[in-house]
Enzyme design. Sequence first.
Site, PDB file in Angstrom:
ATOM      1  N   HIS A 279       0.839  -1.197   0.000  1.00 24.44           N
ATOM      2  CA  HIS A 279       0.000   0.000   0.000  1.00 24.44           C
ATOM      3  C   HIS A 279       0.879   1.254   0.000  1.00 24.44           C
ATOM      4  O   HIS A 279       2.060   1.196   0.313  1.00 24.44           O
ATOM      5  CB  HIS A 279      -0.907   0.046   1.241  1.00 24.44           C
ATOM      6  CG  HIS A 279      -2.107  -0.849   1.135  1.00 24.44           C
ATOM      7  ND1 HIS A 279      -2.058  -2.189   1.455  1.00 24.44           N
ATOM      8  CD2 HIS A 279      -3.385  -0.604   0.720  1.00 24.44           C
ATOM      9  CE1 HIS A 279      -3.260  -2.730   1.258  1.00 24.44           C
ATOM     10  NE2 HIS A 279      -4.081  -1.787   0.813  1.00 24.44           N
TER      11      HIS A 279
ATOM     12  N   LYS B 167      -0.431   4.776   4.677  1.00 28.69           N
ATOM     13  CA  LYS B 167      -1.282   3.815   5.401  1.00 28.69           C
ATOM     14  C   LYS B 167      -0.743   3.602   6.815  1.00 28.69           C
ATOM     15  O   LYS B 167       0.462   3.445   7.007  1.00 28.69           O
ATOM     16  CB  LYS B 167      -1.349   2.484   4.628  1.00 28.69           C
ATOM     17  CG  LYS B 167      -2.286   1.492   5.276  1.00 28.69           C
ATOM     18  CD  LYS B 167      -2.762   0.426   4.312  1.00 28.69           C
ATOM     19  CE  LYS B 167      -3.710  -0.555   4.971  1.00 28.69           C
ATOM     20  NZ  LYS B 167      -4.967   0.063   5.419  1.00 28.69           N
TER      21      LYS B 167
HETATM   22  P1  NAD Z   1      -7.607   9.355   5.210  1.00 32.61           P
HETATM   23  O1  NAD Z   1      -6.713   9.587   6.367  1.00 32.61           O
HETATM   24  O2  NAD Z   1      -7.286  10.005   3.890  1.00 32.61           O
HETATM   25  O3  NAD Z   1      -9.132   9.720   5.575  1.00 32.61           O
HETATM   26  C1  NAD Z   1      -9.719   9.538   6.832  1.00 32.61           C
HETATM   27  C2  NAD Z   1     -10.496  10.790   7.140  1.00 32.61           C
HETATM   28  O4  NAD Z   1     -11.262  10.583   8.327  1.00 32.61           O
HETATM   29  C3  NAD Z   1      -9.578  12.002   7.374  1.00 32.61           C
HETATM   30  O5  NAD Z   1      -9.983  13.073   6.546  1.00 32.61           O
HETATM   31  C4  NAD Z   1      -9.794  12.313   8.855  1.00 32.61           C
HETATM   32  O6  NAD Z   1      -9.687  13.698   9.163  1.00 32.61           O
HETATM   33  C5  NAD Z   1     -11.219  11.804   9.047  1.00 32.61           C
HETATM   34  N1  NAD Z   1     -11.587  11.599  10.450  1.00 32.61           N
HETATM   35  C6  NAD Z   1     -10.829  11.122  11.479  1.00 32.61           C
HETATM   36  N2  NAD Z   1     -11.543  11.129  12.625  1.00 32.61           N
HETATM   37  C7  NAD Z   1     -12.772  11.601  12.323  1.00 32.61           C
HETATM   38  C8  NAD Z   1     -13.949  11.863  13.071  1.00 32.61           C
HETATM   39  N3  NAD Z   1     -14.006  11.625  14.394  1.00 32.61           N
HETATM   40  N4  NAD Z   1     -15.034  12.371  12.427  1.00 32.61           N
HETATM   41  C9  NAD Z   1     -15.000  12.630  11.107  1.00 32.61           C
HETATM   42  N5  NAD Z   1     -13.893  12.426  10.334  1.00 32.61           N
HETATM   43  C10 NAD Z   1     -12.820  11.902  10.941  1.00 32.61           C
HETATM   44  O7  NAD Z   1      -7.652   7.760   5.038  1.00 32.61           O
HETATM   45  P2  NAD Z   1      -8.222   6.902   3.817  1.00 32.61           P
HETATM   46  O8  NAD Z   1      -7.095   6.452   2.944  1.00 32.61           O
HETATM   47  O9  NAD Z   1      -9.395   7.602   3.212  1.00 32.61           O
HETATM   48  O10 NAD Z   1      -8.690   5.591   4.600  1.00 32.61           O
HETATM   49  C11 NAD Z   1      -9.627   5.671   5.654  1.00 32.61           C
HETATM   50  C12 NAD Z   1      -9.901   4.276   6.197  1.00 32.61           C
HETATM   51  O11 NAD Z   1     -10.550   3.488   5.184  1.00 32.61           O
HETATM   52  C13 NAD Z   1      -8.639   3.483   6.582  1.00 32.61           C
HETATM   53  O12 NAD Z   1      -8.941   2.710   7.736  1.00 32.61           O
HETATM   54  C14 NAD Z   1      -8.399   2.586   5.379  1.00 32.61           C
HETATM   55  O13 NAD Z   1      -7.694   1.404   5.696  1.00 32.61           O
HETATM   56  C15 NAD Z   1      -9.825   2.279   4.991  1.00 32.61           C
HETATM   57  N6  NAD Z   1     -10.027   1.852   3.593  1.00 32.61           N
HETATM   58  C16 NAD Z   1     -10.932   0.856   3.409  1.00 32.61           C
HETATM   59  C17 NAD Z   1     -11.262   0.459   2.136  1.00 32.61           C
HETATM   60  C18 NAD Z   1     -12.344  -0.572   1.964  1.00 32.61           C
HETATM   61  O14 NAD Z   1     -12.675  -0.936   0.816  1.00 32.61           O
HETATM   62  N7  NAD Z   1     -12.953  -1.038   3.043  1.00 32.61           N
HETATM   63  C19 NAD Z   1     -10.657   1.053   1.025  1.00 32.61           C
HETATM   64  C20 NAD Z   1      -9.724   2.085   1.255  1.00 32.61           C
HETATM   65  C21 NAD Z   1      -9.425   2.487   2.557  1.00 32.61           C
END
Ligand code: NAD
Length: 270
Positions: free
Chosen positions: A157, A161
Amino acid sequence: MGTTKIGIVGCAGRMGLTLARQVAASEGCVLCGGTEVVGNENIGRDLGELAGLGSNGIMVQTEPAALFAAADAVLDFTVPAASASHAALAAENETAHVIGTTGFEPAHQSAIDAAAGRTVVVQAANMSLGVNLLLALTRRVAATLDPEFDIEIVEMHHRHKVDAPSGTALALGRAAAEGRGVPHDDVAARGRDGITGERRPGDIGYAVLRGGNVVGEHSVVFAADDERIALSHSAGDRSIFARGAVTAALWAQGKPAGLYGMADVLGLQD
Ligand code: NAD
């Protein structure tokens, strides 16, 4: 059924913005709001503009309670503690909660399991069709091959991450363990360094790479003497996860409360 109102928590994150674009591009739903964590630089900004859609009058706000009350479904790709507290709001409002966040500790998962007693929760470490097919194939291959095939899971990744191995890699390991009929946590070899000794028979090993802007690469390798099978998936763009999340939000409407996975949404149950 009418138009489904979809909210996005963590709406200014990498997945949050991809989800906003996917909701805008999908039939049968409309974006009704988005939140970010207090202190985020995008609070008060227009989510449509942030997502490159042009202004849509939806301002990034900080109050998840109001969003869960207004939405039919909320998409949550944030951080484990946030998703766990969002789950209580989903239960209170009987709002469908689509959780893509990974890296949960048992206490977070308990909060989600409790919420699923009162509302529809769709939780998956990977929402893409391809990875969900890969999970089903992994379970099947592991059940078919005899234990002389060593199982190793390799993932890569992007450099930002924060959890490892990825939630998807662990889901693949669990699928392999299920196929073999063994408890995953007893056989998971999650870190090798130094003089590790020989590979323990029956282990499921994990190897983790981080770098660049790789969206997500996963391989499950089944290795015996003189023969090796590899099942692989490569994600080229985050929109594959967002498509799955929006499909899950629409599928959830009218379903009974419970904890569901993408295999339910995509009809992939074996
Ligand atoms: P990122 O850090 O770009 O986005 C996460 C966002 O959540 C940030 O903007 C952060 O400010 C916000 N956040 C944190 N605490 C919060 C709160 N209390 N209220 C509202 N917003 C809040 O990360 P990302 O790359 O978008 O990934 C996010 C999560 O999704 C990770 O855990 C990642 O592993 C997961 N993910 C899952 C899949 C899937 O298909 N299930 C795919 C991609 C990423």
